[in-house]
Design a protein around this motif. Structure first.
Motif, PDB file in Angstrom:
ATOM      1  N   PHE A 194       0.829  -1.198   0.000  1.00 33.19           N
ATOM      2  CA  PHE A 194       0.000   0.000   0.000  1.00 33.19           C
ATOM      3  C   PHE A 194       0.870   1.257   0.000  1.00 33.19           C
ATOM      4  O   PHE A 194       0.608   2.211  -0.737  1.00 33.19           O
ATOM      5  N   GLN A 195       1.918   1.265   0.808  1.00 36.82           N
ATOM      6  CA  GLN A 195       2.811   2.428   0.863  1.00 36.82           C
ATOM      7  C   GLN A 195       3.526   2.636  -0.466  1.00 36.82           C
ATOM      8  O   GLN A 195       3.661   3.754  -0.942  1.00 36.82           O
ATOM      9  N   GLN A 196       3.962   1.543  -1.096  1.00 39.68           N
ATOM     10  CA  GLN A 196       4.642   1.663  -2.378  1.00 39.68           C
ATOM     11  C   GLN A 196       3.691   2.178  -3.461  1.00 39.68           C
ATOM     12  O   GLN A 196       4.057   3.025  -4.265  1.00 39.68           O
ATOM     13  N   SER A 197       2.447   1.678  -3.476  1.00 39.15           N
ATOM     14  CA  SER A 197       1.513   2.123  -4.506  1.00 39.15           C
ATOM     15  C   SER A 197       1.080   3.570  -4.271  1.00 39.15           C
ATOM     16  O   SER A 197       0.936   4.334  -5.216  1.00 39.15           O
ATOM     17  N   SER A 198       0.903   3.968  -3.006  1.00 43.30           N
ATOM     18  CA  SER A 198       0.503   5.351  -2.748  1.00 43.30           C
ATOM     19  C   SER A 198       1.654   6.308  -3.064  1.00 43.30           C
ATOM     20  O   SER A 198       1.437   7.398  -3.586  1.00 43.30           O
ATOM     21  N   SER A 199       2.900   5.916  -2.790  1.00 42.60           N
ATOM     22  CA  SER A 199       4.011   6.797  -3.139  1.00 42.60           C
ATOM     23  C   SER A 199       4.188   6.840  -4.657  1.00 42.60           C
ATOM     24  O   SER A 199       4.551   7.879  -5.212  1.00 42.60           O
ATOM     25  N   GLY A 200       3.919   5.753  -5.338  1.00 39.04           N
ATOM     26  CA  GLY A 200       3.975   5.747  -6.798  1.00 39.04           C
ATOM     27  C   GLY A 200       2.901   6.617  -7.415  1.00 39.04           C
ATOM     28  O   GLY A 200       3.099   7.226  -8.472  1.00 39.04           O
ATOM     29  N   ASN A 201       1.742   6.685  -6.771  1.00 36.76           N
ATOM     30  CA  ASN A 201       0.658   7.536  -7.283  1.00 36.76           C
ATOM     31  C   ASN A 201       0.965   9.014  -7.096  1.00 36.76           C
ATOM     32  O   ASN A 201       0.435   9.852  -7.818  1.00 36.76           O
ATOM     33  N   GLN A 202       1.806   9.350  -6.123  1.00 33.79           N
ATOM     34  CA  GLN A 202       2.177  10.748  -5.876  1.00 33.79           C
ATOM     35  C   GLN A 202       3.346  11.205  -6.754  1.00 33.79           C
ATOM     36  O   GLN A 202       3.577  12.395  -6.895  1.00 33.79           O
ATOM     37  N   ARG A 203       4.069  10.260  -7.341  1.00 32.17           N
ATOM     38  CA  ARG A 203       5.235  10.593  -8.164  1.00 32.17           C
ATOM     39  C   ARG A 203       4.781  11.356  -9.413  1.00 32.17           C
ATOM     40  O   ARG A 203       3.808  10.961 -10.069  1.00 32.17           O
ATOM     41  N   PRO A 204       5.427  12.430  -9.784  1.00 35.15           N
ATOM     42  CA  PRO A 204       5.002  13.217 -10.957  1.00 35.15           C
ATOM     43  C   PRO A 204       5.239  12.460 -12.262  1.00 35.15           C
ATOM     44  O   PRO A 204       6.147  11.639 -12.373  1.00 35.15           O
ATOM     45  N   PHE A 205       4.369  12.744 -13.235  1.00 34.10           N
ATOM     46  CA  PHE A 205       4.542  12.182 -14.577  1.00 34.10           C
ATOM     47  C   PHE A 205       5.829  12.716 -15.186  1.00 34.10           C
ATOM     48  O   PHE A 205       6.297  13.802 -14.849  1.00 34.10           O
ATOM     49  N   LYS A 206       6.400  11.960 -16.128  1.00 32.33           N
ATOM     50  CA  LYS A 206       7.637  12.405 -16.774  1.00 32.33           C
ATOM     51  C   LYS A 206       7.369  13.448 -17.859  1.00 32.33           C
ATOM     52  O   LYS A 206       8.114  14.417 -17.995  1.00 32.33           O
ATOM     53  N   LYS A 207       6.290  13.275 -18.644  1.00 26.55           N
ATOM     54  CA  LYS A 207       6.053  14.162 -19.781  1.00 26.55           C
ATOM     55  C   LYS A 207       4.786  15.007 -19.632  1.00 26.55           C
ATOM     56  O   LYS A 207       4.507  15.832 -20.478  1.00 26.55           O
ATOM     57  N   LEU A 208       3.996  14.760 -18.601  1.00 26.67           N
ATOM     58  CA  LEU A 208       2.758  15.510 -18.385  1.00 26.67           C
ATOM     59  C   LEU A 208       2.816  16.228 -17.037  1.00 26.67           C
ATOM     60  O   LEU A 208       3.633  15.907 -16.191  1.00 26.67           O
ATOM     61  N   GLN A 209       1.915  17.162 -16.869  1.00 26.30           N
ATOM     62  CA  GLN A 209       1.801  17.868 -15.591  1.00 26.30           C
ATOM     63  C   GLN A 209       1.063  16.978 -14.587  1.00 26.30           C
ATOM     64  O   GLN A 209       0.133  16.272 -14.940  1.00 26.30           O
ATOM     65  N   GLY A 210       1.439  17.017 -13.332  1.00 25.96           N
ATOM     66  CA  GLY A 210       0.731  16.326 -12.267  1.00 25.96           C
ATOM     67  C   GLY A 210       1.216  14.909 -12.040  1.00 25.96           C
ATOM     68  O   GLY A 210       2.272  14.498 -12.502  1.00 25.96           O
ATOM     69  N   SER A 211       0.370  14.145 -11.309  1.00 23.52           N
ATOM     70  CA  SER A 211       0.671  12.753 -10.965  1.00 23.52           C
ATOM     71  C   SER A 211      -0.585  11.922 -11.169  1.00 23.52           C
ATOM     72  O   SER A 211      -1.639  12.446 -11.525  1.00 23.52           O
ATOM     73  N   ARG A 212      -0.460  10.626 -10.907  1.00 25.91           N
ATOM     74  CA  ARG A 212      -1.652   9.766 -11.017  1.00 25.91           C
ATOM     75  C   ARG A 212      -2.739  10.208 -10.041  1.00 25.91           C
ATOM     76  O   ARG A 212      -3.909  10.229 -10.374  1.00 25.91           O
ATOM     77  N   ALA A 213      -2.341  10.566  -8.845  1.00 25.01           N
ATOM     78  CA  ALA A 213      -3.309  10.984  -7.829  1.00 25.01           C
ATOM     79  C   ALA A 213      -4.013  12.271  -8.247  1.00 25.01           C
ATOM     80  O   ALA A 213      -5.244  12.396  -8.109  1.00 25.01           O
ATOM     81  N   SER A 214      -3.285  13.226  -8.785  1.00 28.41           N
ATOM     82  CA  SER A 214      -3.926  14.485  -9.200  1.00 28.41           C
ATOM     83  C   SER A 214      -4.798  14.275 -10.432  1.00 28.41           C
ATOM     84  O   SER A 214      -5.867  14.881 -10.556  1.00 28.41           O
ATOM     85  N   ALA A 215      -4.375  13.393 -11.350  1.00 26.23           N
ATOM     86  CA  ALA A 215      -5.199  13.090 -12.526  1.00 26.23           C
ATOM     87  C   ALA A 215      -6.500  12.421 -12.099  1.00 26.23           C
ATOM     88  O   ALA A 215      -7.575  12.729 -12.621  1.00 26.23           O
ATOM     89  N   PHE A 216      -6.422  11.494 -11.133  1.00 27.42           N
ATOM     90  CA  PHE A 216      -7.624  10.847 -10.622  1.00 27.42           C
ATOM     91  C   PHE A 216      -8.545  11.869  -9.963  1.00 27.42           C
ATOM     92  O   PHE A 216      -9.751  11.889 -10.219  1.00 27.42           O
ATOM     93  N   ALA A 217      -7.991  12.728  -9.119  1.00 26.76           N
ATOM     94  CA  ALA A 217      -8.796  13.725  -8.410  1.00 26.76           C
ATOM     95  C   ALA A 217      -9.452  14.697  -9.388  1.00 26.76           C
ATOM     96  O   ALA A 217     -10.573  15.149  -9.165  1.00 26.76           O
ATOM     97  N   GLU A 218      -8.791  14.985 -10.491  1.00 31.60           N
ATOM     98  CA  GLU A 218      -9.316  15.953 -11.450  1.00 31.60           C
ATOM     99  C   GLU A 218     -10.344  15.332 -12.397  1.00 31.60           C
ATOM    100  O   GLU A 218     -11.382  15.931 -12.661  1.00 31.60           O
ATOM    101  N   MET A 219     -10.070  14.125 -12.901  1.00 32.19           N
ATOM    102  CA  MET A 219     -10.921  13.549 -13.944  1.00 32.19           C
ATOM    103  C   MET A 219     -11.967  12.566 -13.425  1.00 32.19           C
ATOM    104  O   MET A 219     -13.112  12.594 -13.864  1.00 32.19           O
ATOM    105  N   HIS A 220     -11.610  11.683 -12.522  1.00 29.14           N
ATOM    106  CA  HIS A 220     -12.483  10.568 -12.172  1.00 29.14           C
ATOM    107  C   HIS A 220     -13.255  10.744 -10.872  1.00 29.14           C
ATOM    108  O   HIS A 220     -14.405  10.320 -10.767  1.00 29.14           O
ATOM    109  N   GLN A 221     -12.644  11.349  -9.879  1.00 31.05           N
ATOM    110  CA  GLN A 221     -13.297  11.453  -8.578  1.00 31.05           C
ATOM    111  C   GLN A 221     -14.615  12.226  -8.635  1.00 31.05           C
ATOM    112  O   GLN A 221     -15.577  11.834  -7.981  1.00 31.05           O
TER     113      GLN A 221
END
Length: 110
Positions: free
Chosen positions: A8-35
């Motif tokens: 769980f800690q590894q996946s949550s830290s991976g979700n916070q890691r910024p994208f290489k070529k896009l703005q934001g992270s997986r967590a911010s993309a989820f919060a913006e588009m899907h939540q």
């Protein structure tokens, strides 16, 4: 248990890691588009139902069970909808009776 926490800690830290070529992270993309589109689960869970075409017999029974219907539906063709807990004969999409589901068929009286 420790393995689950580590995953769980590894996946949550991976979700916070910024994208290489896009703005934001997986967590911010989820919060913006899907939540914003998520909804609560329904109060009643899904219940599997089977349907089959049946004919009401002259003694108002449906499909060999004592699921009685009104006399005016005798010998009519109905859709028998059965779930784990209920049996409902339907005619033209309208429920004409409702009964607790019986798991065994009854024998015809002579």
């Amino acid at each position: 248990m420790a393995c689950l926490q580590r995953n769980f800690q590894q996946s949550s830290s991976g979700n916070q890691r910024p994208f290489k070529k896009l703005q934001g992270s997986r967590a911010s993309a989820f919060a913006e588009m899907h939540q914003p589109t998520l909804r609560l689960l329904p109060e009643r869970g899904y219940e599997y139902a089977e349907r089959k075409v049946a004919r009401v017999s002259v003694d108002y029974r449906v499909d060999g069970h004592y699921y009685s219907v009104q006399y005016r539906h005798a010998q009519a063709q109905v859709d028998a909808r059965t779930t784990r807990t209920a049996a409902e004969p339907l005619q033209r999409g309208q429920r004409i009776a409702g009964h607790a589901h019986c798991t065994f068929k009854t024998r015809a009286r002579r």
